[in-house]
Write a protein that holds these residues in place. Structure first.
Motif, PDB file in Angstrom:
ATOM      1  N   ARG A   1       3.586  15.486  -8.676  1.00 53.51           N
ATOM      2  CA  ARG A   1       3.281  14.061  -8.776  1.00 53.51           C
ATOM      3  C   ARG A   1       4.407  13.282  -8.131  1.00 53.51           C
ATOM      4  NH1 ARG A   1       1.919  14.246 -14.905  1.00 53.51           N
ATOM      5  NH2 ARG A   1       3.533  15.801 -14.671  1.00 53.51           N
ATOM      6  N   ARG A   2       4.068  12.540  -7.092  1.00 52.84           N
ATOM      7  CA  ARG A   2       5.103  11.829  -6.352  1.00 52.84           C
ATOM      8  C   ARG A   2       4.888  10.315  -6.490  1.00 52.84           C
ATOM      9  NH1 ARG A   2       8.665  13.743  -2.417  1.00 52.84           N
ATOM     10  NH2 ARG A   2       7.511  15.687  -2.141  1.00 52.84           N
ATOM     11  N   LEU A   3       5.995   9.611  -6.687  1.00 55.21           N
ATOM     12  CA  LEU A   3       5.930   8.149  -6.735  1.00 55.21           C
ATOM     13  C   LEU A   3       6.751   7.604  -5.576  1.00 55.21           C
ATOM     14  CD1 LEU A   3       5.059   5.579  -8.312  1.00 55.21           C
ATOM     15  CD2 LEU A   3       7.257   5.696  -9.489  1.00 55.21           C
ATOM     16  N   HIS A   4       6.084   6.933  -4.666  1.00 53.49           N
ATOM     17  CA  HIS A   4       6.788   6.273  -3.562  1.00 53.49           C
ATOM     18  C   HIS A   4       7.016   4.833  -3.984  1.00 53.49           C
ATOM     19  CE1 HIS A   4       5.885   9.441  -0.546  1.00 53.49           C
ATOM     20  NE2 HIS A   4       4.815   9.622  -1.291  1.00 53.49           N
TER      21      HIS A   4
ATOM     22  N   PRO B   1       0.814  -1.223   0.000  1.00 55.42           N
ATOM     23  CA  PRO B   1       0.000   0.000   0.000  1.00 55.42           C
ATOM     24  C   PRO B   1       0.842   1.264   0.000  1.00 55.42           C
ATOM     25  CG  PRO B   1      -0.303  -1.289   2.038  1.00 55.42           C
ATOM     26  CD  PRO B   1       0.513  -2.128   1.117  1.00 55.42           C
ATOM     27  N   GLU B   2       2.037   1.183   0.593  1.00 59.54           N
ATOM     28  CA  GLU B   2       2.863   2.399   0.666  1.00 59.54           C
ATOM     29  C   GLU B   2       3.645   2.672  -0.623  1.00 59.54           C
ATOM     30  OE1 GLU B   2       3.173  -0.302   2.504  1.00 59.54           O
ATOM     31  OE2 GLU B   2       5.256  -0.818   2.952  1.00 59.54           O
ATOM     32  N   ASN B   3       3.681   1.714  -1.534  1.00 57.78           N
ATOM     33  CA  ASN B   3       4.272   1.986  -2.852  1.00 57.78           C
ATOM     34  C   ASN B   3       3.170   2.608  -3.696  1.00 57.78           C
ATOM     35  OD1 ASN B   3       6.829   1.133  -2.283  1.00 57.78           O
ATOM     36  ND2 ASN B   3       6.638  -0.865  -3.285  1.00 57.78           N
ATOM     37  N   ARG B   4       3.250   3.922  -3.903  1.00 56.92           N
ATOM     38  CA  ARG B   4       2.047   4.579  -4.417  1.00 56.92           C
ATOM     39  C   ARG B   4       2.317   5.852  -5.209  1.00 56.92           C
ATOM     40  NH1 ARG B   4      -0.829   7.702   0.567  1.00 56.92           N
ATOM     41  NH2 ARG B   4      -2.367   7.919  -1.073  1.00 56.92           N
ATOM     42  N   VAL B   5       1.335   6.172  -6.025  1.00 58.17           N
ATOM     43  CA  VAL B   5       1.281   7.448  -6.742  1.00 58.17           C
ATOM     44  C   VAL B   5       0.508   8.412  -5.857  1.00 58.17           C
ATOM     45  CG1 VAL B   5       0.112   8.580  -8.676  1.00 58.17           C
ATOM     46  CG2 VAL B   5       1.318   6.420  -9.046  1.00 58.17           C
ATOM     47  N   ALA B   6       1.037   9.605  -5.651  1.00 55.20           N
ATOM     48  CA  ALA B   6       0.299  10.597  -4.851  1.00 55.20           C
ATOM     49  C   ALA B   6       0.380  11.943  -5.548  1.00 55.20           C
ATOM     50  CB  ALA B   6       0.907  10.684  -3.453  1.00 55.20           C
ATOM     51  N   ILE B   7      -0.713  12.704  -5.464  1.00 48.51           N
ATOM     52  CA  ILE B   7      -0.711  14.069  -6.000  1.00 48.51           C
ATOM     53  C   ILE B   7      -0.740  15.012  -4.810  1.00 48.51           C
ATOM     54  CG2 ILE B   7      -1.984  15.771  -7.398  1.00 48.51           C
ATOM     55  CD1 ILE B   7      -0.917  13.539  -9.072  1.00 48.51           C
ATOM     56  N   GLU B   8       0.232  15.902  -4.766  1.00 48.37           N
ATOM     57  CA  GLU B   8       0.299  16.796  -3.614  1.00 48.37           C
ATOM     58  C   GLU B   8      -0.513  18.063  -3.880  1.00 48.37           C
ATOM     59  OE1 GLU B   8       4.464  16.821  -2.605  1.00 48.37           O
ATOM     60  OE2 GLU B   8       4.240  14.714  -2.042  1.00 48.37           O
TER      61      GLU B   8
END
Ligand SMILES: Cc1cc2nc3c(=O)[nH]c(=O)nc-3n(C[C@H](O)[C@H](O)[C@H](O)COP(=O)(O)OP(=O)(O)OC[C@H]3O[C@@H](n4cnc5c(N)ncnc54)[C@H](O)[C@@H]3O)c2cc1C
Length: 514
Positions: free
Chosen positions: A408-411, A396-403
């Protein structure tokens, strides 16, 4: 309905349009997923509009120039992203008609039967899919035929197939055949990679050195543009709108109401009865997250959207045999799956190994600017180059996030590093024993997004998945996702054939046209 863009005699690629464009089914993205959907829908009676951010890839001399492709990044056109550590990077996906398949290596294996079931790894669970291999099997065959796959079926893990490979395998060049013989002497069972190339009688593929990671100047690679998108727009019911980036999915009362897009600097709206997102796993999730600023994201009541990103844990393995230059040309023909499943000496599956498009001094120079080109050329002329890939489990923590500021952040932290190290060790040992005493390895990092998947996974439970087994969003009646986002697990095989087969399955179910 804006009939003007559909019908016999209207151009397949849409020209000038009104501010609002209407169709029955709007498809975002013309890559493996989107183009295959359009192709499969071409005779179903619905007016289908494919909206593609990029343009047709240029056909030019530089297509085949390692200096232009790797030294100057001539065809890279993804926007920058930021990693979990704050470092900016340019991901390895492409905005062209055909998406990333314009530059792909054209290796099109099926996932194995076991990949659809649960596999427990030390790093987490590779979960079961809500569909089985059998659900996809007929569509795998149809996709192999559409994308011109050549193969021999000799992979010891080859799953059950109801249709033979449509085309004969691409033969190994003499030094690769020799290597295969030596590997067989070690008890390893190399096979011919399933390659999507136009080597049919009269086909244009010349088996050049510049295929994997290059655009084909001859249109002879089995990519989504040539094999699916262009044939689809020959139908009066399918139209393609290029240079149009969808930036918002608008909803109203439990359904998508329209798409907002930027078309060559002009704002437009696309209104349809049904919507398909196929923008690629990172961009589909980013689009839906960005469509609900300050909120959880469109189609995200599960909080799973953007999570479970997978990319394969990958390492380049190059074996060098000092001596005469063997003059490799098309060297991407060999695969090794002997360690794909758990077996003696390993409680976990290790993965798959396959030859790469030929590395050159210029290719490596882009990553090692300090190294003298003459030395890199000497080594790469004498190397056999492989790619070792291990399943990346969904976390779940490997993810695409929009701040909030739109970043655009990729974890991503790669998983299964233990099994992967063992795979690389076995590959290196096998190469040394086969007469390649110098072995160089390099593990790939977050920039290597080419096998991205998993950010909108399918499932029966709306609290743990984004789309249902028919790939319709749990939250929105008229929204489907048909790219690699919907993968529940990644297996250790290249993803594109599964993207295409799944798109065909969903169109065949009739849900999009009912
Ligand atoms: C160098 C390279 C080598 C590869 N080799 C292989 C291989 O040998 N075998 C294999 O199976 N896979 C390979 N892959 C991966 C393969 O290309 C992908 O798995 C496949 O293309 C995924 O299909 P998709 O439909 O999910 O996304 P894509 O094919 O990437 O398509 C997404 C499309 O959506 C468009 N888009 C994105 N955002 C928007 C927006 N907001 N509005 C409108 N359009 C948008 C993009 O421009 C693109 O055309 C490779 C990839 C690369 C980059």
């Amino acid at each position: 309905m804006s009939e003007a863009i559909f019908g016999p005699g209207t151009p397949g690629v849409v020209g000038e349009t009104a501010e609002t464009v209407e169709c029955d089914i709007a498809v975002v993205g013309s890559g493996m997923g989107g183009a295959t959907v359009a192709w499969a829908l071409r005779e179903k009676g619905a007016k289908v509009l494919v909206i593609e951010r990029g343009d047709f890839a240029p056909r030019e001399y530089e297509n085949w120039s390692p200096r232009a492709v790797f030294g100057e990044n001539r065809y890279k056109n993804a926007d920058p992203w930021v990693g979990g550590d704050g470092r900016k990077f340019t991901p390895g996906y492409y905005h062209y008609v055909g998406g990333s398949t314009k530059l792909y290596g054209a290796t099109l294996p099926r996932l194995r039967e076991a990949d659809f079931g649960e596999i427990a790894y030390e790093d987490g669970l590779s979960p079961a899919w809500p569909i089985s291999y059998d659900d996809l099997e007929p569509f795998y065959g149809e996709a192999e035929s559409l994308f011109l796959v050549h193969g021999d079926g000799a992979d010891p893990t080859e799953p059950r197939r109801s249709t033979a490979f449509p085309y004969e395998p691409i033969p190994h060049e003499a030094p690769i055949e020799k290597l295969a013989e030596r590997l067989r002497g070690q008890g390893i069972r190399p096979y011919h990679l399933p390659q999507a190339l136009d080597r049919r009688a009269g086909g244009d593929c010349v088996l050049c050195r510049t295929c994997d990671a290059y655009i084909c100047m001859l249109d002879a690679k089995g990519d989504a543009d040539v094999c699916a998108m262009r044939p689809a727009i020959e139908s009066p019911d399918v139209r393609l709108m290029t240079r149009t980036a969808v930036d918002r999915v608008l909803t109203e009362g439990g359904a998508v109401s329209s798409l907002a897009a930027n078309r060559d600097g002009r704002r437009i709206k696309v209104k349809a009865g049904r919507y398909v997102l196929a923008a690629g796993a990172m961009n589909t999730a980013a689009l839906l997250l960005a469509s609900d600023p300050g909120g959880p994201g469109v189609a995200n009541s599960s909080d799973q959207l953007g999570r479970n990103y997978m990319a394969h844990t990958c390492t380049f393995v190059a074996g060098v045999r000092p001596g005469r230059d063997p003059h490799f040309v098309y060297h991407k023909t060999m695969g090794i799956s002997d360690w794909y499943e758990a077996g003696p000496g390993t409680p976990f599956p290790l993965g798959n190994i396959q030859s790469l498009g030929k590395l050159t001094g210029t290719t490596i120079k882009a990553a090692r600017p300090w190294a003298p080109t003459a030395i890199l050329d000497w080594f790469t002329r004498r190397s056999v180059d492989f790619f070792a890939q291990t399943e990346d489990v969904p976390l779940p923590e490997n993810r695409v996030a929009i701040e909030p500021d739109g970043t655009r952040r990729l974890h991503w932290r790669p998983t299964n590093l233990g099994p992967h190290a063992e795979l690389v060790k076995r590959a290196s040992t096998a190469l040394r024993k086969a007469g390649y005493p110098l072995v160089f390895t390099e593990q790939l990092g977050i920039e290597a997004t080419s096998h991205q998947s998993g950010t909108a996974r399918m499932g029966t439970d709306p609290s743990t998945s984004v789309v249902d087994p028919g790939c319709r969003a749990h939250d929105l009646d008229n929204l489907w996702i048909l790219d690699s986002s919907v993968f529940c697990s990644s297996g250790a095989m290249n993803p594109a054939l599964t993207v295409a087969a799944n798109a065909m399955r969903v169109v065949d179910s009739g849900a999009l046209t009912a």
